[in-house]
Design a protein around this motif. Structure first.
Motif, PDB file in Angstrom:
ATOM      1  N   ILE A  91       3.584 111.724  68.221  1.00  0.00           N
ATOM      2  CA  ILE A  91       4.417 110.558  67.948  1.00  0.00           C
ATOM      3  C   ILE A  91       3.671 109.731  66.900  1.00  0.00           C
ATOM      4  O   ILE A  91       2.519 109.361  67.095  1.00  0.00           O
ATOM      5  N   ILE A  92       4.339 109.487  65.795  1.00  0.00           N
ATOM      6  CA  ILE A  92       3.747 108.750  64.666  1.00  0.00           C
ATOM      7  C   ILE A  92       4.477 107.423  64.534  1.00  0.00           C
ATOM      8  O   ILE A  92       5.712 107.377  64.575  1.00  0.00           O
ATOM      9  N   TYR A  93       3.716 106.360  64.378  1.00  0.00           N
ATOM     10  CA  TYR A  93       4.342 105.050  64.191  1.00  0.00           C
ATOM     11  C   TYR A  93       4.614 104.839  62.701  1.00  0.00           C
ATOM     12  O   TYR A  93       3.709 104.908  61.873  1.00  0.00           O
ATOM     13  N   GLY A  94       5.885 104.581  62.365  1.00  0.00           N
ATOM     14  CA  GLY A  94       6.272 104.345  60.979  1.00  0.00           C
ATOM     15  C   GLY A  94       6.863 102.964  60.796  1.00  0.00           C
ATOM     16  O   GLY A  94       7.478 102.421  61.724  1.00  0.00           O
ATOM     17  N   ASN A  95       6.686 102.384  59.595  1.00  0.00           N
ATOM     18  CA  ASN A  95       7.179 101.004  59.412  1.00  0.00           C
ATOM     19  C   ASN A  95       8.186 100.847  58.278  1.00  0.00           C
ATOM     20  O   ASN A  95       8.298  99.794  57.677  1.00  0.00           O
ATOM     21  N   TRP A  96       8.959 101.892  58.014  1.00  0.00           N
ATOM     22  CA  TRP A  96      10.077 101.780  57.080  1.00  0.00           C
ATOM     23  C   TRP A  96      11.151 100.883  57.695  1.00  0.00           C
ATOM     24  O   TRP A  96      11.481 101.002  58.872  1.00  0.00           O
ATOM     25  N   LEU A  97      11.705  99.972  56.917  1.00  0.00           N
ATOM     26  CA  LEU A  97      12.794  99.078  57.316  1.00  0.00           C
ATOM     27  C   LEU A  97      12.390  98.029  58.357  1.00  0.00           C
ATOM     28  O   LEU A  97      13.241  97.307  58.853  1.00  0.00           O
TER      29      LEU A  97
END
Length: 334
Positions: free
Chosen positions: A16-22
């Protein structure tokens, strides 16, 4: 939290990767973003994905601030280059040597780090020779500014060409970052078989189909207030293709499957992409910390053949499978 190797490398990342798009620098306040990053760390997530273009560089700064004080060797930071940033001049986008070498320095400064674990071509640049792009990436790696190279939304032929050049240059192209979900399966027929052959993993974005696979959007109902579908800053345009009554009706059929497993529909969607052995990680975003903690619980969930068959029956022919949908702009965006 389970961990997987990234491509044919020795690097392990959290699945599980934390992403910060949007989200970071855009949809949510910085303090909430920091709380979400903390929730990710508390859930065992060690891998964080961003890009210089997210919120026109602000997302990288927010992530860098949120990770300040963490032991650098214990986390993996991914970022990307291609889309326009800054004043959006003629060389402020694409994969030219000039843009890559200037962009990596800006990203490192904003992320408060000396290197990124993975530096990714955010799309394929049809206006720059791929040899120039890969040589610039090789120089970034040799300068110690990135450990590995990845790409995003490259088709099978582009992956093959990029992998060959990377090998000749003595660097490792280990990953592709495509959209992938129960509803968007365009990588399955060509990109995944090619990637398996080349030793490239997928780190997939939008595993919950922009929130549609959570089940919160109901057929014939008003869009939930404050949801991505009502966000005119960018969220609404990315989700609208999934918001048909036919799709939403089929998605509701996933609820009993999730109930039988004792998990949420979002966890079911994330576990589904992780069931593909070529997927090294699923990128999840969040507008509040509770979402991160919940999505992280999809790690380690096993879906047997009967469950996968039930999901296919529910979605039917509504999933997009056309490999031609893996496409990059013909001209650099400005």
């Amino acid at each position: 939290m389970e961990f997987r190797y990234l491509g044919n490398s020795g690097l392990k990342i959290s699945e599980i990767i934390y992403g910060n798009w949007l989200t970071h620098g855009s949809q949510v306040e910085n303090d909430v973003a920091a709380q979400s990053v903390r929730a990710a760390l508390d859930a065992g997530i060690t891998t964080f994905d961003t890009a210089d273009a997210y919120a026109n560089t602000a997302a990288e700064s927010v992530l860098g601030d949120a990770l300040k004080g963490e032991r650098r060797a214990s986390i993996e930071i991914f970022t990307k280059v291609y889309w326009p940033t800054g004043p959006k001049g003629p060389n402020d986008s694409g994969l030219s040597r000039k843009h890559i070498l200037e962009s990596i320095d800006g990203s490192l400064s904003r992320l408060r780090t000396d290197y990124v674990d993975l530096y990714q071509a955010h799309r394929f640049d049809h206006e720059t020779p791929i040899e120039e792009t890969m040589q610039a990436f090789a120089d970034v790696v040799r300068a110690g500014k990135a450990l590995y190279i990845g790409v995003s939304e490259w088709n099978a032929d582009q992956l093959r060409a990029g992998r060959a050049l990377a090998r000749d240059l003595g660097i490792q192209l280990v990953s592709n970052q495509p959209q992938y979900s129960m509803l968007w399966r365009v990588i399955e027929s060509e990109v995944i078989p090619t990637s398996e052959e080349l030793g490239i993993s997928q780190i997939v974005w939008s595993p919950v189909a922009q929130g549609v696979l959570t089940g919160k959007y109901k057929p014939g109902a008003e869009l939930p207030a404050g949801s991505r579908a009502t966000d005119e800053k960018g969220g609404a345009s990315t989700i609208k293709g999934f918001l048909t009554d036919e799709v939403l009706t089929s998605v509701q059929e996933l609820q009993p499957i999730a109930d039988d497993l004792g998990i949420t529909m979002a966890q079911l969607a994330v576990a589904w992409v992780l069931a593909n052995p070529n997927v090294a990680g699923a990128i999840v975003g969040a507008s509040k910390p509770e979402q991160v903690a919940s999505n992280a619980q999809a790690s380690g969930v096993t879906l047997d053949a009967s469950v996968l068959a039930r999901i296919d029956d529910a979605i039917g022919d509504l999933a997009e499978r056309d490999p031609a949908k893996t496409v990059s702009p013909e001209k650099r965006p400005s």
